[in-house]
Design an enzyme around this catalytic site. Structure first.
Site, PDB file in Angstrom:
ATOM      1  N   GLU A 114     -10.191   5.361  -9.817  1.00  0.00           N
ATOM      2  CA  GLU A 114     -10.870   4.185  -9.245  1.00  0.00           C
ATOM      3  C   GLU A 114     -10.520   4.088  -7.767  1.00  0.00           C
ATOM      4  O   GLU A 114      -9.572   4.737  -7.323  1.00  0.00           O
ATOM      5  CB  GLU A 114     -10.424   2.926 -10.000  1.00  0.00           C
ATOM      6  CG  GLU A 114      -8.968   2.587  -9.794  1.00  0.00           C
ATOM      7  CD  GLU A 114      -8.308   1.881 -10.977  1.00  0.00           C
ATOM      8  OE1 GLU A 114      -8.742   2.067 -12.129  1.00  0.00           O
ATOM      9  OE2 GLU A 114      -7.332   1.161 -10.737  1.00  0.00           O
ATOM     10  N   LYS A 116      -8.994   2.982  -4.216  1.00  0.00           N
ATOM     11  CA  LYS A 116      -7.772   2.316  -3.773  1.00  0.00           C
ATOM     12  C   LYS A 116      -8.212   1.270  -2.755  1.00  0.00           C
ATOM     13  O   LYS A 116      -8.608   1.600  -1.644  1.00  0.00           O
ATOM     14  CB  LYS A 116      -6.818   3.322  -3.149  1.00  0.00           C
ATOM     15  CG  LYS A 116      -5.513   2.700  -2.727  1.00  0.00           C
ATOM     16  CD  LYS A 116      -4.508   3.776  -2.361  1.00  0.00           C
ATOM     17  CE  LYS A 116      -3.163   3.202  -2.011  1.00  0.00           C
ATOM     18  NZ  LYS A 116      -3.181   2.195  -0.964  1.00  0.00           N
ATOM     19  N   ASP A 118      -8.116  -1.538  -0.026  1.00  0.00           N
ATOM     20  CA  ASP A 118      -7.189  -1.709   1.079  1.00  0.00           C
ATOM     21  C   ASP A 118      -6.968  -3.199   1.341  1.00  0.00           C
ATOM     22  O   ASP A 118      -7.552  -3.782   2.242  1.00  0.00           O
ATOM     23  CB  ASP A 118      -7.754  -1.008   2.316  1.00  0.00           C
ATOM     24  CG  ASP A 118      -6.678  -0.813   3.358  1.00  0.00           C
ATOM     25  OD1 ASP A 118      -5.497  -1.026   3.036  1.00  0.00           O
ATOM     26  OD2 ASP A 118      -7.024  -0.449   4.492  1.00  0.00           O
ATOM     27  N   TYR A 227      -6.605  -4.508 -11.644  1.00  0.00           N
ATOM     28  CA  TYR A 227      -6.542  -3.130 -12.137  1.00  0.00           C
ATOM     29  C   TYR A 227      -5.380  -2.826 -13.070  1.00  0.00           C
ATOM     30  O   TYR A 227      -5.151  -1.674 -13.404  1.00  0.00           O
ATOM     31  CB  TYR A 227      -6.559  -2.126 -10.978  1.00  0.00           C
ATOM     32  CG  TYR A 227      -5.619  -2.468  -9.839  1.00  0.00           C
ATOM     33  CD1 TYR A 227      -4.253  -2.354  -9.987  1.00  0.00           C
ATOM     34  CD2 TYR A 227      -6.121  -2.894  -8.611  1.00  0.00           C
ATOM     35  CE1 TYR A 227      -3.395  -2.662  -8.949  1.00  0.00           C
ATOM     36  CE2 TYR A 227      -5.279  -3.217  -7.565  1.00  0.00           C
ATOM     37  CZ  TYR A 227      -3.909  -3.097  -7.745  1.00  0.00           C
ATOM     38  OH  TYR A 227      -3.064  -3.405  -6.716  1.00  0.00           O
ATOM     39  N   LYS A 315      -5.360   9.872  -1.084  1.00  0.00           N
ATOM     40  CA  LYS A 315      -5.896   9.151   0.073  1.00  0.00           C
ATOM     41  C   LYS A 315      -7.008   9.910   0.793  1.00  0.00           C
ATOM     42  O   LYS A 315      -7.144  11.118   0.646  1.00  0.00           O
ATOM     43  CB  LYS A 315      -4.761   8.883   1.069  1.00  0.00           C
ATOM     44  CG  LYS A 315      -3.619   8.091   0.470  1.00  0.00           C
ATOM     45  CD  LYS A 315      -3.660   6.664   0.890  1.00  0.00           C
ATOM     46  CE  LYS A 315      -2.919   6.483   2.168  1.00  0.00           C
ATOM     47  NZ  LYS A 315      -2.342   5.189   2.346  1.00  0.00           N
ATOM     48  N   CYS A 409       6.363  -9.358  35.461  1.00  0.00           N
ATOM     49  CA  CYS A 409       5.589  -9.763  34.283  1.00  0.00           C
ATOM     50  C   CYS A 409       4.193 -10.207  34.711  1.00  0.00           C
ATOM     51  O   CYS A 409       4.055 -11.042  35.609  1.00  0.00           O
ATOM     52  CB  CYS A 409       6.302 -10.902  33.569  1.00  0.00           C
ATOM     53  SG  CYS A 409       5.287 -11.693  32.314  1.00  0.00           S
ATOM     54  N   CYS A 412       4.047 -14.276  34.105  1.00  0.00           N
ATOM     55  CA  CYS A 412       4.818 -15.284  34.842  1.00  0.00           C
ATOM     56  C   CYS A 412       5.465 -14.742  36.116  1.00  0.00           C
ATOM     57  O   CYS A 412       6.078 -15.497  36.860  1.00  0.00           O
ATOM     58  CB  CYS A 412       5.892 -15.889  33.939  1.00  0.00           C
ATOM     59  SG  CYS A 412       7.222 -14.750  33.556  1.00  0.00           S
ATOM     60  N   CYS A 425       9.814  -8.897  29.646  1.00  0.00           N
ATOM     61  CA  CYS A 425       9.820  -9.918  30.691  1.00  0.00           C
ATOM     62  C   CYS A 425      11.113 -10.717  30.554  1.00  0.00           C
ATOM     63  O   CYS A 425      11.472 -11.135  29.457  1.00  0.00           O
ATOM     64  CB  CYS A 425       8.606 -10.816  30.488  1.00  0.00           C
ATOM     65  SG  CYS A 425       8.749 -12.380  31.363  1.00  0.00           S
ATOM     66  N   CYS A 431       8.042 -18.114  30.732  1.00  0.00           N
ATOM     67  CA  CYS A 431       6.844 -17.278  30.635  1.00  0.00           C
ATOM     68  C   CYS A 431       5.866 -17.895  29.635  1.00  0.00           C
ATOM     69  O   CYS A 431       6.215 -18.134  28.488  1.00  0.00           O
ATOM     70  CB  CYS A 431       7.237 -15.875  30.194  1.00  0.00           C
ATOM     71  SG  CYS A 431       5.838 -14.773  30.047  1.00  0.00           S
TER      72      CYS A 431
HETATM   73  S1  IVH Z   1      -2.221   0.739  -9.296  1.00  0.00           S
HETATM   74  C1  IVH Z   1       1.917   0.933 -10.955  1.00  0.00           C
HETATM   75  N1  IVH Z   1      -4.712   0.675  -8.523  1.00  0.00           N
HETATM   76  O1  IVH Z   1      -2.086   0.476  -3.576  1.00  0.00           O
HETATM   77  C2  IVH Z   1       0.623   1.111 -10.298  1.00  0.00           C
HETATM   78  N2  IVH Z   1      -3.048   0.136  -6.933  1.00  0.00           N
HETATM   79  O2  IVH Z   1       0.046   2.249  -2.428  1.00  0.00           O
HETATM   80  C3  IVH Z   1       0.295   0.017  -9.431  1.00  0.00           C
HETATM   81  N3  IVH Z   1      -3.916  -0.492  -4.752  1.00  0.00           N
HETATM   82  O3  IVH Z   1       0.640  -1.641  -3.882  1.00  0.00           O
HETATM   83  C4  IVH Z   1      -0.776   0.189  -8.515  1.00  0.00           C
HETATM   84  N4  IVH Z   1      -6.036  -0.299  -5.247  1.00  0.00           N
HETATM   85  O4  IVH Z   1      -1.612  -2.718  -3.713  1.00  0.00           O
HETATM   86  C5  IVH Z   1      -3.444   0.506  -8.165  1.00  0.00           C
HETATM   87  N5  IVH Z   1      -6.962   0.599  -7.987  1.00  0.00           N
HETATM   88  C6  IVH Z   1      -5.704   0.425  -7.653  1.00  0.00           C
HETATM   89  C7  IVH Z   1      -5.335   0.021  -6.353  1.00  0.00           C
HETATM   90  C8  IVH Z   1      -3.988  -0.107  -6.040  1.00  0.00           C
HETATM   91  C9  IVH Z   1      -5.168  -0.605  -4.310  1.00  0.00           C
HETATM   92  C10 IVH Z   1      -2.728  -0.727  -3.916  1.00  0.00           C
HETATM   93  C11 IVH Z   1      -1.672  -1.574  -4.515  1.00  0.00           C
HETATM   94  C12 IVH Z   1      -0.386  -0.823  -4.327  1.00  0.00           C
HETATM   95  C13 IVH Z   1      -0.757   0.198  -3.325  1.00  0.00           C
HETATM   96  C14 IVH Z   1       0.118   1.420  -3.511  1.00  0.00           C
END
Ligand code: IVH
Length: 675
Positions: A114, A116, A118, A227, A315, A409, A412, A425, A431
């Protein structure tokens, strides 16, 4: 209407509104128009206003309106909130697959993949299907209670759909984030009002969720996706895939784009496809999370210190775009640090328009050799402020002269000091760029400890021109304060009382409050112990400071530079004229009488408000001791960021575990501060 009828009507109305919230925010398939929805909502509000005794915590009306908080309360996560290991290359994902197969002794591992998201990770707790508490991840062990803020997120159900399997106790993990279009609209709104824009959607989400005033959060377009089931009082489905299905049945938003992959090659394909549609997605993702689907296998694989072995963040490479440096300016931060910033010809990087990038410090500018007019590649790696990745040399280009830091600076005009690669500064208290920060620091808990003077009020006082220097704080009148938004007669009186109470202050707190570089709580204490009075400190020279065991050349230098600036002496004089006077510190003989005398404290992890020495000093002022290891005799284990094995030991031995906030309260108010 009879009371029972009103109750029944309220229940129907709330269910109706919840259903439409779900259809709109989770399913994105509304069945009624906005005005029809507004009518339903108004009806609910009017009925509840007429019958406040019938308002329930899970009513859709309760999403907003909680009173502002003084600070976010730290909460300890029962189950640690783990992080994920990241990989970037296909070869690494193959290696991950090999590892799984080897450990599980099988040739076939099914993965659930799934996006990730952000954003920032949250823990959501439901009791009997009702949302009762939510917290940020924090360092994984301790986060912040953001329940009232989470309530304002419309895609977060306050009340789960009562399907079978609904556990009495349920802890869910999800991600809070902001859509790109909402983020841009928010930034426009913010900058129109003269405030700083958020650097990226993730910062915007985090800043919005960690607000003290939930009515502000309510105006921020946050969304949530869940998730993981972290804990449940009834059995959880056997696979991650089914777990997501189950979450969805309860009405929780789950990743809509997800794929059950029967081999790692399918995972790689999903990653590739997802990356190719990354720019079309309405929100930011920075990769794909790959999870072993079977939960019994997840348990078998277990975890490392802070991440599970059964999942990985695959990633995407950071996005880079080419643009031109139009100017290099120097910005002055709240603590006086001078940062070179490149002003860029606006360029869109992954849905966010970038017109500035930090150049960090002078060394970095020299190393990358960035000059005005250069063509550069800017990079936005999701979690960082845009940075210039590299310069793109153009054949035959005429380059401008190399950049150098100013010696005054830009705000100031005070002289600029230097610590390694960093320039700052020296005009701390004069400032304009530092005034708000300097006041916040001066009034903070470990300095003059003026209650009711938070960041927001400081900003109001400075912006309204009521406070131009520290001494102005002591000239404020009730008439000044009641003019400010959010102040009433009573709050104004209370603030004036705490300002007046701060007029008598210990030497140590006063020194700490001045915000002299390198002089934190610990050094302030050392100085207060070593010298009889402020005057003595002000007339000491470098050599005298260096004679003190804990003070090295850098601190001596910083102290000497500070006192050599006439404007700093002027500020002390003004404060004294306003009635601020220094009281003698806690005498050694008082310590034995303290109720905490003889207690043993152990610390683990990083602290936000104390240095380790500072924490030790604090413990010692109350006659207690610090030990480096946990034993049965330990009175308290104070848990900071990223705690180590001491936490487990304390748990096993049943030692009282407290957060840094609780520790601060304990030192200040004694054991009655702990419930
Ligand atoms: S699972 C034990 N699923 O990524 C597993 N994390 O770098 C827990 N995140 O802190 C995480 N999308 O905030 C999981 N589909 C997803 C996610 C996800 C974003 C984030 C989460 C975690 C960070 C880790």
């Amino acid at each position: 209407m009879a009371h029972a009828d009103i109750r029944a009507k309220l229940i129907t109305l709330r269910d109706e509104i919840r259903r439409h919230d779900y259809l709109y925010y989770v399913k994105a398939r509304p069945e009624i128009s906005d005005s029809q929805y507004d009518r339903l909502f108004r009806e609910l509000i009017e009925l509840e206003q007429a019958h406040p005794e019938l308002v329930t915590a899970d009513s859709p009306s309760q999403r907003v309106g909680a009173p502002p908080l003084g600070e976010l309360v730290k909460v300890f996560h029962k189950q640690p909130m783990l992080s994920l290991d990241s990989i970037l290359d296909q070869s690494e994902v193959q290696a991950f697959d090999q590892r799984m197969k080897l450990e599980l002794e099988t040739q076939f591992v099914e993965y659930s993949a799934e996006p990730k998201f952000d954003g920032l990770s949250v823990e959501l707790i439901y009791e009997d299907g009702i949302f009762t508490r939510g917290a940020t991840r924090g360092d994984g062990n301790t986060g912040e209670d953001v329940t009232v803020n989470l309530r304002t997120i419309r895609s977060l159900p306050l009340h789960l759909q009562a399907q079978s399997h609904l556990p009495g106790h349920l802890v869910v993990r999800g991600e809070v984030y902001m859509r790109l279009d909402d983020f841009q609209a928010l930034n426009r709104r913010i900058t129109e009002r003269g405030n700083d824009a958020f650097a990226n959607p993730r910062n915007a989400a985090s800043g919005s969720l960690r607000q003290l005033d939930s009515t502000i959060t309510a105006t921020r377009p946050l969304v949530v996706t869940c998730y993981e089931i972290m804990a449940a009082s009834t059995p959880v489905p056997p696979t991650h895939w089914d777990e997501l299905e189950r979450l969805a049945q309860w009405g929780l938003p789950v990743p809509t784009r997800r794929r059950l992959c029967s081999s790692i090659d399918e995972v790689v394909a999903f990653h590739r496809e997802t990356e190719s549609m990354r720019d079309q997605l309405p929100y930011e993702i920075d990769g794909v999370v790959v999870k072993v689907n079977r939960r019994d296998w997840q348990s078998r694989l277990g975890m490392k210190s802070r991440s599970p072995r059964w999942a990985i963040a695959f990633k995407f490479p950071p996005r880079k775009e080419t643009t031109i440096v139009q100017d290099i300016v120097v910005s002055v931060g709240r603590t006086g640090t001078l940062t070179p910033v490149a002003l860029l010809k606006p360029v869109e990087v992954g849905g966010v328009t970038i017109s500035k990038a930090t150049l960090h410090n002078a060394d970095e500018v020299a190393r990358k050799d960035i000059r005005i007019g250069d063509t550069v590649k800017v990079e936005r790696a999701g979690d960082v402020i845009p940075a210039i990745a590299e310069r793109v040399p153009i054949q035959g280009e005429q380059r401008s002269t190399p950049f150098c830091m100013p010696d005054r600076c830009p705000i100031c005009g005070s002289s600029v000091g230097r610590e390694g690669a960093y320039f700052y500064c020296t005009g701390q208290l004069v400032c304009g760029a530092q005034l708000k920060g300097a006041i916040e620091h001066f009034v903070s808990k470990h300095a003059l400890n003026i209650d009711g003077l938070g960041k927001k009020t400081v900003a109001q006082l400075v912006d309204e021109g009521l406070v131009r220097s520290l001494a102005d704080l002591y000239r404020l009148t009730k008439a000044d304060l009641v003019r400010l938004e959010g102040f009433a007669d009573r709050s104004a009186t209370l603030l004036l009382e705490s300002i007046a109470a701060s007029k008598t202050v210990s030497l140590e707190r006063f020194l700490m409050g001045l915000g002299i570089r390198q002089v934190g709580q610990h050094i302030a204490k050392v100085l207060a112990r070593e010298f009889e009075s402020l005057e003595e400190i002000m007339s000491a020279d470098r050599e005298r400071f260096q004679q003190i065991r804990e003070i090295g050349p850098e601190i001596s230098e910083s102290l000497a530079v500070y006192w050599s600036e006439p404007h700093n002496r002027e500020i002390i004089a003004q404060l004294q004229q306003s009635g601020v006077q220094i009281a003698p510190g806690m005498a050694r003989s008082d310590r034995r009488k303290s109720p905490l005398a003889g207690k043993i404290f152990v610390f683990t992890g990083g602290l936000d408000h104390y240095t380790r020495n500072g924490a030790q000093e604090a413990v010692e002022t109350v006659g207690a001791h610090v030990s480096s290891s946990v034993s049965k005799r330990t009175s308290y284990l104070v848990v900071g960021r990223d705690p180590g094995s001491k936490l487990e030991q304390a748990r096993t031995l049943g030692v009282r575990i407290i957060t840094e906030q609780e520790f601060a309260a304990l030192i200040r108010d004694g054991e009655r501060s702990l419930s």
